[in-house]
Design a protein around this motif. Structure first.
Motif, PDB file in Angstrom:
ATOM      1  N   VAL A   1      51.021  38.245  38.867  1.00 26.57           N
ATOM      2  CA  VAL A   1      50.329  37.013  39.297  1.00 26.57           C
ATOM      3  C   VAL A   1      51.346  36.003  39.832  1.00 26.57           C
ATOM      4  O   VAL A   1      51.107  35.344  40.858  1.00 26.57           O
ATOM      5  CB  VAL A   1      49.510  36.419  38.129  1.00 26.57           C
ATOM      6  N   ALA A   2      52.488  35.887  39.149  1.00 25.98           N
ATOM      7  CA  ALA A   2      53.535  34.969  39.608  1.00 25.98           C
ATOM      8  C   ALA A   2      54.026  35.366  41.000  1.00 25.98           C
ATOM      9  O   ALA A   2      54.268  34.509  41.858  1.00 25.98           O
ATOM     10  CB  ALA A   2      54.696  34.962  38.617  1.00 25.98           C
TER      11      ALA A   2
ATOM     12  N   LYS B   1      42.286  36.381  38.917  1.00 30.26           N
ATOM     13  CA  LYS B   1      43.500  36.893  38.287  1.00 30.26           C
ATOM     14  C   LYS B   1      43.710  38.368  38.658  1.00 30.26           C
ATOM     15  O   LYS B   1      44.823  38.800  38.975  1.00 30.26           O
ATOM     16  CB  LYS B   1      43.394  36.752  36.770  1.00 30.26           C
ATOM     17  N   LEU B   2      42.615  39.136  38.646  1.00 34.17           N
ATOM     18  CA  LEU B   2      42.696  40.557  38.993  1.00 34.17           C
ATOM     19  C   LEU B   2      43.093  40.736  40.460  1.00 34.17           C
ATOM     20  O   LEU B   2      43.879  41.634  40.803  1.00 34.17           O
ATOM     21  CB  LEU B   2      41.344  41.220  38.734  1.00 34.17           C
TER      22      LEU B   2
ATOM     23  N   GLU C   1      46.806  40.056  40.688  1.00 33.41           N
ATOM     24  CA  GLU C   1      47.561  41.159  40.073  1.00 33.41           C
ATOM     25  C   GLU C   1      47.541  42.401  40.964  1.00 33.41           C
ATOM     26  O   GLU C   1      48.581  43.019  41.228  1.00 33.41           O
ATOM     27  CB  GLU C   1      46.967  41.487  38.701  1.00 33.41           C
ATOM     28  N   ASN C   2      46.370  42.779  41.450  1.00 35.50           N
ATOM     29  CA  ASN C   2      46.252  43.971  42.292  1.00 35.50           C
ATOM     30  C   ASN C   2      46.955  43.797  43.633  1.00 35.50           C
ATOM     31  O   ASN C   2      47.478  44.756  44.200  1.00 35.50           O
ATOM     32  CB  ASN C   2      44.779  44.319  42.524  1.00 35.50           C
ATOM     33  N   GLY C   3      46.950  42.572  44.140  1.00 36.87           N
ATOM     34  CA  GLY C   3      47.662  42.309  45.389  1.00 36.87           C
ATOM     35  C   GLY C   3      49.147  42.592  45.252  1.00 36.87           C
ATOM     36  O   GLY C   3      49.757  43.221  46.127  1.00 36.87           O
ATOM     37  N   ALA C   4      49.738  42.134  44.136  1.00 39.24           N
ATOM     38  CA  ALA C   4      51.162  42.388  43.897  1.00 39.24           C
ATOM     39  C   ALA C   4      51.432  43.886  43.723  1.00 39.24           C
ATOM     40  O   ALA C   4      52.377  44.429  44.292  1.00 39.24           O
ATOM     41  CB  ALA C   4      51.627  41.617  42.665  1.00 39.24           C
ATOM     42  N   LYS C   5      50.584  44.551  42.954  1.00 38.17           N
ATOM     43  CA  LYS C   5      50.779  45.995  42.733  1.00 38.17           C
ATOM     44  C   LYS C   5      50.637  46.773  44.041  1.00 38.17           C
ATOM     45  O   LYS C   5      51.366  47.737  44.282  1.00 38.17           O
ATOM     46  CB  LYS C   5      49.758  46.508  41.708  1.00 38.17           C
TER      47      LYS C   5
END
Length: 656
Positions: free
Chosen positions: A51-52, A419-420, A423-427
């Motif tokens: 997220v960061a 939040k998801l 998170e998924n964008g970073a992954k």
């Protein structure tokens, strides 16, 4: 709303395929999906870092980027830390926890990348005169990057990068054509890690800006329910037509692929619905899997978003991204038109009807309920055409996506969904970022040793200076490299090593780079690797090799069209003139239509083998620029049409 939700997915869609484990299927064919399943404090840690990372990129996109090398170093720091914490060293390793050595590797990776960030000014001041500490950190950073890339993709790309590093050092021992004086370790590390020609070059810079933001944009859209909406929209538009479910697959996967940019991920997402649907109306499993694979793969060349390689192409050419997207429109539409034509002929040949009207959603009610989800896509197109940078367009697109999601309770981005999405964008960016960083070593080798020009000269020499032979060699190189490299890495390598050969023969950069891009993507369909086709086969329960061969046949236009726009660059808007452009598009469409007849062997009724061969020749005649070949192709098209109409009438009369 009742019609919108009363979809046949429960009877003919994913429910029929409930025995398929989607996560396992993705892990089998998509190496980027093989990450650990973490719970407890470790899961919270991963979420916090991811997220960061997304918030950092979102903030800098909206309020100003850092200096390129600083932006790239922070981007790579996030990436390497997440890779070592998420991806196990071996496929057989446990996936429910992070071992101590991976925490250590993550800490070392953070140190090696953040060193660039905090020492940036000193590194600039002593450019070319690295300290011992600089060399140690550079060596450590390269090794950790190669290991991270091995984990998130495959050993092929790191091995190629290592070979190029050896080439930098042992250059004097190579064959004369590729020989150079050789460089010492300090010079190599300084060039590859401490400057802007290697790891922190253009590819990683694009990953740290445009690519990440468009991946985040796609992730936000996914959480609004965009994927399901696109499938519903395709069902409403084409579900009732002849062979409707296959046409739904083509439309929905093309739209989804444009946003996601990943062939295998797209197959596993939309394919879980479309493939069982195709099988339910009579398509054979291998054909259903192939249709989905071809449609999903084409998404990487479908504007407005396309895949990560398109952004790198724009940077290499020094042109606005919108110019690349506009140039890709006609080739992409020809690709999808070819698939749609073949799907239609196959459905007609087999007598496959569309879905009953009562099983289809109402287009009007669907648009009324969820049509607002299209606004972010329209927004992206508007901002790109209005002259905004891709970065700003993606930033604005994300804001619009969040805003319009609140127009409907079902699409609303709750804090949990947001939040998801972050998170998924970073992954989702990890694989591309590692590939871009590692390919930077290969690009750095070309700039340090002049290898790119040497390879270009070798290709032209082997081809005897003939353009067609050079194109064929380049095509083979792209497909072979694609057997082990992600599309983005494949494009960067081939555009650095092979595209200069096309430049030498006078091919315009736009046509040359687009040629390389197409065949890099084609590797996802071409056996023996054909990851997208094999993923489709896994869902369809079909034989993988047969599915791959069928996918190649369906994508035949995708293999021919690149040759055509090299010979006729006007199709990619080079030296654009309205009338010749319209004529080129019309003849190309007719050629693709004739090509569909030849590959399926059906038009009005079944076609004899000799008619198929003649149709193939006519298709090539229409596709190849020149009025003489156009006339020949048009005569063949008219002749085949007359013969097939007569045959169909005769067969109908006999039946009666």
């Amino acid at each position: 709303m009742g019609d919108v939700n009363n979809m046949p997915n429960e009877k003919t869609g994913a429910a029929q395929n409930s025995e398929i484990n989607l996560d396992e299927l993705r892990r089998q064919f998509d190496t980027e999906a093989r990450y650990r399943d973490l719970l407890g404090w470790q899961g919270i840690l991963i979420t916090a870092i991811a997220v960061a990372m997304s918030l950092f990129h979102f903030y800098t996109s909206g309020f100003g980027l850092l200096l390129a090398m600083k932006q790239g170093s922070l981007h790579l720091a996030f990436v390497l830390v997440l890779v070592f914490l998420l991806y196990p060293a071996r496929e057989t390793s446990r996936r429910d926890g992070i071992p101590l050595y991976d925490f250590i590797l993550a800490a070392l990776a953070a140190f090696a990348t953040l060193y660039i960030f905090f020492e940036f000014e000193d590194l600039v001041n002593r450019a070319g005169l690295p300290t011992t500490m600089d060399i140690i950190v550079g060596f450590m950073g390269i090794i950790l990057l190669l290991e991270a890339t091995r984990r998130v993709s495959s050993p092929v790309l790191p091995c190629i990068a290592i070979f190029f590093l050896f080439y930098c050092y042992f250059g004097r021992h190579f064959p004369q054509m590729f020989q150079h004086r050789g460089f010492n370790i300090q010079r190599i590390i300084n060039h590859m890690y401490l400057g802007t020609e290697g790891v922190f070059g253009i590819p990683l810079g694009v990953s740290a800006t445009f690519v990440f933001m468009f991946i985040l944009f796609g992730s936000v859209l996914e959480q609004t329910g965009m994927g399901r909406f696109i499938i519903d929209l395709a069902m409403a538009m084409a579900g009732g037509a002849t062979g409707g479910p296959a046409k739904v697959a083509v439309l929905s996967s093309g739209f989804m692929g444009s946003i996601s940019g990943s062939s295998v991920a797209n197959v596993c997402t939309t394919g879980m619905f479309t493939i069982p649907l195709m099988k339910s109306v009579g398509y054979k499993p291998h054909f259903a899997g192939a249709v989905e694979a071809v449609a999903s793969t084409g998404g990487q060349i479908m504007p407005p978003v396309m895949g990560a390689a398109a952004f790198i192409m724009a940077q290499f050419m020094g042109v606005p991204y919108v110019q690349v997207a506009l140039a890709a429109v006609v080739p992409a539409l020809l690709y999808y038109f070819a698939v749609m034509v073949q799907v239609h002929f196959e459905a007609t040949r087999l007598g496959l009807l569309g879905l009953p009207k009562e099983k289809l959603p109402s287009l009007l009610k669907l648009l009324k309920a969820k049509g607002h989800l299209l606004l972010p896509l329209f927004g992206i197109v508007y901002f790109l055409l209005a002259g905004f940078t891709p970065l700003k367009a993606a930033y604005n697109g994300i804001i619009i996506s969040i805003a319009v999601s609140f127009l409907n309770k079902e699409t609303r981005l709750t804090p949990k969904k947001l939040k998801l999405a972050l998170e998924n964008g970073a992954k989702g960016a990890l694989g591309v970022a590692c590939a871009c960083g590692t390919v930077g070593i290969i690009v750095g080798t070309a700039t340090l040793t002049g290898l790119g020009l040497r390879i270009a000269s070798a290709i032209v020499a082997i081809a005897g200076g003939k353009l067609l032979a050079t194109l064929l060699l380049t095509m083979v190189a792209c497909i072979l490299l694609g057997a082990g490299l992600p599309t983005t890495a494949n494009f960067i390598v081939t555009s650095t090593m092979a595209a200069p050969a096309l430049f030498k023969l006078g091919v315009p950069p736009m046509a040359a780079y687009m040629f390389v891009l197409y065949f890099g993507i084609a590797a996802d369909l071409s056996p023996p690797v054909a990851l997208a086709a094999y993923a489709g086969a896994g869902i369809a329960g079909a034989e993988p090799m047969r599915t791959g061969i069928t996918a190649v046949k369906l994508a035949l236009a995708g293999f021919i069209v690149p040759f055509i726009y090299v010979y006729n660059p006007m199709l990619v808007l080079v030296d654009f003139k309205p009338f010749p452009f319209i004529l080129a598009v019309v003849t190309a469409v007719l050629g693709v239509f004739l090509l569909g007849m030849a590959t399926i062997g059906f038009y009005k009724t079944s076609m004899a083998w000799w008619k198929r061969i003649i149709s193939l020749g006519g298709a090539l005649g229409l596709l190849i620029p020149g009025w003489q070949t156009d006339v020949i192709g048009l005569i063949i098209l008219i002749g085949i049409h007359i013969l097939q109409v007569r045959k169909a009438k005769k067969e109908a009369g006999t039946t009666e």
